[in-house]
Scaffold this motif. Structure first.
Motif, PDB file in Angstrom:
ATOM      1  N   UNK A 231       0.815  -1.218   0.000  1.00  0.00           N
ATOM      2  CA  UNK A 231       0.000   0.000   0.000  1.00  0.00           C
ATOM      3  C   UNK A 231       0.850   1.270   0.000  1.00  0.00           C
ATOM      4  N   UNK A 232       2.149   1.141   0.324  1.00  0.00           N
ATOM      5  CA  UNK A 232       3.002   2.331   0.377  1.00  0.00           C
ATOM      6  C   UNK A 232       3.559   2.737  -0.982  1.00  0.00           C
ATOM      7  N   UNK A 233       3.600   1.816  -1.937  1.00  0.00           N
ATOM      8  CA  UNK A 233       4.257   2.146  -3.207  1.00  0.00           C
ATOM      9  C   UNK A 233       3.504   3.227  -3.981  1.00  0.00           C
ATOM     10  N   UNK A 234       2.199   3.056  -4.242  1.00  0.00           N
ATOM     11  CA  UNK A 234       1.489   4.144  -4.943  1.00  0.00           C
ATOM     12  C   UNK A 234       1.447   5.429  -4.115  1.00  0.00           C
ATOM     13  N   UNK A 235       1.389   5.278  -2.797  1.00  0.00           N
ATOM     14  CA  UNK A 235       1.381   6.437  -1.892  1.00  0.00           C
ATOM     15  C   UNK A 235       2.668   7.246  -2.044  1.00  0.00           C
ATOM     16  N   UNK A 236       3.812   6.570  -2.022  1.00  0.00           N
ATOM     17  CA  UNK A 236       5.075   7.309  -2.110  1.00  0.00           C
ATOM     18  C   UNK A 236       5.326   7.830  -3.523  1.00  0.00           C
ATOM     19  N   UNK A 237       4.834   7.103  -4.511  1.00  0.00           N
ATOM     20  CA  UNK A 237       4.991   7.608  -5.884  1.00  0.00           C
ATOM     21  C   UNK A 237       4.296   8.959  -6.002  1.00  0.00           C
ATOM     22  N   UNK A 238       3.172   9.102  -5.266  1.00  0.00           N
ATOM     23  CA  UNK A 238       2.416  10.349  -5.322  1.00  0.00           C
ATOM     24  C   UNK A 238       3.031  11.440  -4.450  1.00  0.00           C
ATOM     25  N   UNK A 239       3.353  11.117  -3.190  1.00  0.00           N
ATOM     26  CA  UNK A 239       3.786  12.197  -2.283  1.00  0.00           C
ATOM     27  C   UNK A 239       5.298  12.381  -2.250  1.00  0.00           C
TER      28      UNK A 239
END
Ligand SMILES: [Zn+2]
Length: 280
Positions: free
Chosen positions: A145-153
């Motif tokens: 769940x952190x991969x798309x989150x970090x790609x964004x922020x």
């Protein structure tokens, strides 16, 4: 060696230890007495300028079957705009790794509790202008769940510390049910980031838990409702923090606090509606 949990050796891989940002800004709902409360509980937790003092460190686990690095700190040459962590050049992390008797190619797993910049930096290093995995034979375990989150922020962190590992075929997205051998499992503690996990070590009847950023400092044992400014979902983070504190206080597990004041180890005891920290 920091400690032994059953058959598992735990080594501290310290990158830095010093003042971070102002405690009042980091814990915005903690109230005007936050500095006094913290320094009464943990002398030196806040410096004279009001800044929280904390280590940035990973823990290296030698289970007998596997060598596992839990969290990879800030790293060198990384883009961290508006931060003291911008373009660092320090040999301390790699020296601590060497002091544990571990060469980079001997690391089997890099377990990221979450993908914030101070937990993934040494995932990669800059060689001839190109980001390459620091640990050439390791599987890098990343909360899905952190991969798309970090790609964004965090596009800089994604580009420098995550994408090169993915492109090298060394990344593995994991859920909180993932285990490494018999000794290492994960505890879901989402909130600080969407996929955040803490890490449990069980061996020979002994148990320890590496917090990651589910909790940032030991005064939050007494005040788990203090929100950390970088908690992505602050209410979920409070729930996860309470869950983790209940879990380790019931089991009596040794706690290794990733950002807790050095030596960062102790136990959590239930205390009324909250908890009490007992340093080792
Ligand atoms: Zn974090």
């Amino acid at each position: 060696m920091l400690c032994r949990i059953g058959e598992v050796e735990v080594w501290r891989i310290l990158e830095m230890n010093g003042p971070f940002r102002e405690a009042e800004a980091l814990f915005p709902n903690a109230g005007p007495d936050v500095v006094r409360i913290m320094n009464e509980m943990v002398p030196g937790q806040v410096d004279a300028a009001g800044r929280l003092v904390l280590p940035v460190q990973g823990f290296l686990l030698k289970t007998g079957s596997h060598v596992v690095l839990v969290d990879a700190c800030v790293g060198n040459d990384k883009t961290n705009r508006f931060s003291d962590w911008h373009m660092r050049d320090s040999g301390r992390f790699m020296a601590a790794l060497a002091a544990s008797g571990t060469a980079p190619e001997e690391v089997d797993y890099v377990m990221c509790t979450h993908l914030h910049t101070d937990h993934v930096g040494w995932n990669t290093r800059l060689v001839d202008g190109r980001w390459v995995p620091t640990f050439p034979k390791a599987r890098y375990l990343m909360p899905a769940a952190d991969l798309p989150f970090m790609e964004e922020i965090g596009p800089d962190q994604y580009r420098e510390s995550l994408l090169p590992v993915i492109e090298a075929g060394q990344a593995e997205e994991v859920g909180s049910d993932f285990t490494i051998g018999d000794a290492i499992s994960l505890i879901p503690t989402p909130g600080h980031t969407p996929g955040h996990v803490s890490v449990r070590i069980r061996s020979g009847g002994a148990e320890a838990v590496i917090t990651g950023d589910a909790i940032h400092c030991t005064p939050q044992c007494a005040y788990p409702e203090w929100q950390f400014v970088y908690d992505a979902d602050k209410e979920a983070a409070v729930r996860a923090r309470r869950f983790l504190l209940e879990t380790v206080s019931e089991s009596g597990a040794r706690v290794l606090g990733t950002h807790f004041q050095l030596p960062s180890t102790g136990r959590v005891r239930a205390d009324g509606d909250a908890f009490r920290w007992e340093a080792d």
